[in-house]
Design an enzyme around this catalytic site. Structure first.
Site, PDB file in Angstrom:
ATOM      1  N   ALA A  21      68.963  39.538 -46.053  1.00  0.00           N
ATOM      2  CA  ALA A  21      70.069  38.811 -46.686  1.00  0.00           C
ATOM      3  C   ALA A  21      69.573  37.544 -47.354  1.00  0.00           C
ATOM      4  O   ALA A  21      70.011  37.183 -48.456  1.00  0.00           O
ATOM      5  CB  ALA A  21      71.142  38.473 -45.654  1.00  0.00           C
ATOM      6  N   ARG A  43      77.192  37.186 -37.501  1.00  0.00           N
ATOM      7  CA  ARG A  43      77.524  37.030 -36.076  1.00  0.00           C
ATOM      8  C   ARG A  43      76.959  35.733 -35.512  1.00  0.00           C
ATOM      9  O   ARG A  43      77.423  35.249 -34.487  1.00  0.00           O
ATOM     10  CB  ARG A  43      77.014  38.221 -35.279  1.00  0.00           C
ATOM     11  CG  ARG A  43      75.501  38.404 -35.290  1.00  0.00           C
ATOM     12  CD  ARG A  43      75.085  39.634 -34.508  1.00  0.00           C
ATOM     13  NE  ARG A  43      73.646  39.859 -34.546  1.00  0.00           N
ATOM     14  CZ  ARG A  43      72.766  39.275 -33.748  1.00  0.00           C
ATOM     15  NH1 ARG A  43      73.192  38.410 -32.839  1.00  0.00           N
ATOM     16  NH2 ARG A  43      71.479  39.537 -33.849  1.00  0.00           N
ATOM     17  N   LYS A 100      70.749  51.086 -46.868  1.00  0.00           N
ATOM     18  CA  LYS A 100      70.454  52.412 -46.333  1.00  0.00           C
ATOM     19  C   LYS A 100      69.838  52.269 -44.946  1.00  0.00           C
ATOM     20  O   LYS A 100      69.219  51.258 -44.659  1.00  0.00           O
ATOM     21  CB  LYS A 100      69.554  53.205 -47.273  1.00  0.00           C
ATOM     22  CG  LYS A 100      68.309  52.433 -47.752  1.00  0.00           C
ATOM     23  CD  LYS A 100      67.238  52.310 -46.697  1.00  0.00           C
ATOM     24  CE  LYS A 100      66.697  50.907 -46.612  1.00  0.00           C
ATOM     25  NZ  LYS A 100      65.911  50.677 -45.396  1.00  0.00           N
ATOM     26  N   ASP A 180      64.664  53.953 -41.542  1.00  0.00           N
ATOM     27  CA  ASP A 180      64.446  52.802 -42.414  1.00  0.00           C
ATOM     28  C   ASP A 180      63.874  53.196 -43.770  1.00  0.00           C
ATOM     29  O   ASP A 180      64.425  52.846 -44.813  1.00  0.00           O
ATOM     30  CB  ASP A 180      63.522  51.805 -41.710  1.00  0.00           C
ATOM     31  CG  ASP A 180      63.460  50.468 -42.426  1.00  0.00           C
ATOM     32  OD1 ASP A 180      64.257  50.251 -43.364  1.00  0.00           O
ATOM     33  OD2 ASP A 180      62.623  49.635 -42.067  1.00  0.00           O
TER      34      ASP A 180
END
Length: 302
Positions: A21, A43, A100, A180
């Site tokens: 991010a 979170r 993904k 991954d």
């Protein structure tokens, strides 16, 4: 469809404040002329606040508060969390930028794809290799030539042995190489050689080393070898095809993740402006890849 802010930019909220991010989603959204990073929720409130402040965005106290401020939502969270919150975002009428795999399992992926279809919103999956200009040129050349009889993909890395993603719980415990990097390899082979119809065989060797044999429409067969726990430096990423026009390979990572994300945002903004929801890398693509991951796990467990 979402409403644009005064200067024509799409308001996007970011869910997640981890390394991906921070390095890809947030700067990409903040810098792209068609989007504005409007709000961040994670979170860990302190991480969300730090990331939001860096890009002059608001910090949302809840996902509902984030939904109320934006037209679209980008996700940088574990697959299981993305599937749950993605459904809620779609039901709130928000367009989606997904990572993904799009979910932790096939049922979650189906629920997400169904929610996107029901809401008639745009939803693109960040398949990094596919958005590269080099990849697009390579795939166009393959399509023009035709006659490919087989292919293979190799992605060998030590990313889970150390570094910023080594502490990622979903990669270490639930995902590994198949979840991954498997979507990237499967997507590329599918795009290069035609739709994959079946995972013929799959085996997971010690050290999370995956070997896949794949059947494509038209009788073409390909293979993939994947690992994130090999002491390989630099990372080996190669996709190759062979046939009557010889052997063609796409090596390296084909440009940066940041460049691919910019290309995704180009398409995303254009889709929303034109009212389009169909795209080669939309949520249905994510669902197709999720089904192949499920087949591979089932085959390896036999």
């Amino acid at each position: 469809m979402g409403q644009l802010i005064a200067d024509g930019q799409l308001r996007v909220g970011l869910i997640g404040a981890g390394p991906w991010a921070t390095t890809v989603h947030a700067p990409g959204l903040a810098d792209h002329p068609g989007t504005a990073l409007t709000a961040v929720w994670a979170r860990r409130p302190e991480a969300a606040q730090a990331l939001a402040e860096t890009h002059c965005a608001a910090t949302a106290a809840s996902v509902e508060e984030l939904f109320a401020q934006v037209d679209a939502v980008a996700f940088a969270v574990p697959p299981s969390v993305q599937a749950e919150l993605g459904v809620r975002a779609a039901e709130a009428g928000k367009h989606l930028i997904l990572e993904k795999p799009i979910a932790a399992d096939l049922d979650g992926a189906r629920r997400l794809a169904d929610a996107v279809a029901a809401a008639d919103v745009a939803a693109l999956v960040m398949l990094t290799l596919r958005y590269s200009a080099q990849t697009q040129e390579w795939l166009a050349g393959l399509a023009q030539a035709g006659g490919w009889a087989g292919g293979g993909a190799r992605w060998l890395s030590g990313a889970l042995l150390g570094g910023q993603y080594a502490t990622s719980e979903w990669r270490q415990d639930d995902g590994g190489a198949l979840s991954d990097i498997g979507p990237h390899a499967l997507d590329m082979l599918d795009a290069a050689l035609g739709p994959i119809t079946e995972v013929v065989a799959a085996r997971q060797s010690p050290g999370d080393l995956w070997h896949l044999m794949l059947a494509h429409e038209g009788g073409v067969v390909s293979t993939a070898t994947l690992s994130l726990r090999l002491p390989v430096q630099p990372t080996v990423v190669e996709v190759a095809v062979w046939g009557r026009h010889g052997y063609r390979t796409l090596g390296g990572k084909s440009g940066s993740a940041q460049e691919s994300y910019t290309a995704l945002l180009d398409d995303f903004a254009a889709m929303i402006a034109s009212g389009t929801t169909a795209h080669p890398c939309d949520v249905r693509r994510g669902l197709h890849l999720q089904g192949l991951l499920e087949q591979a796990r089932e085959s390896a467990a036999k």
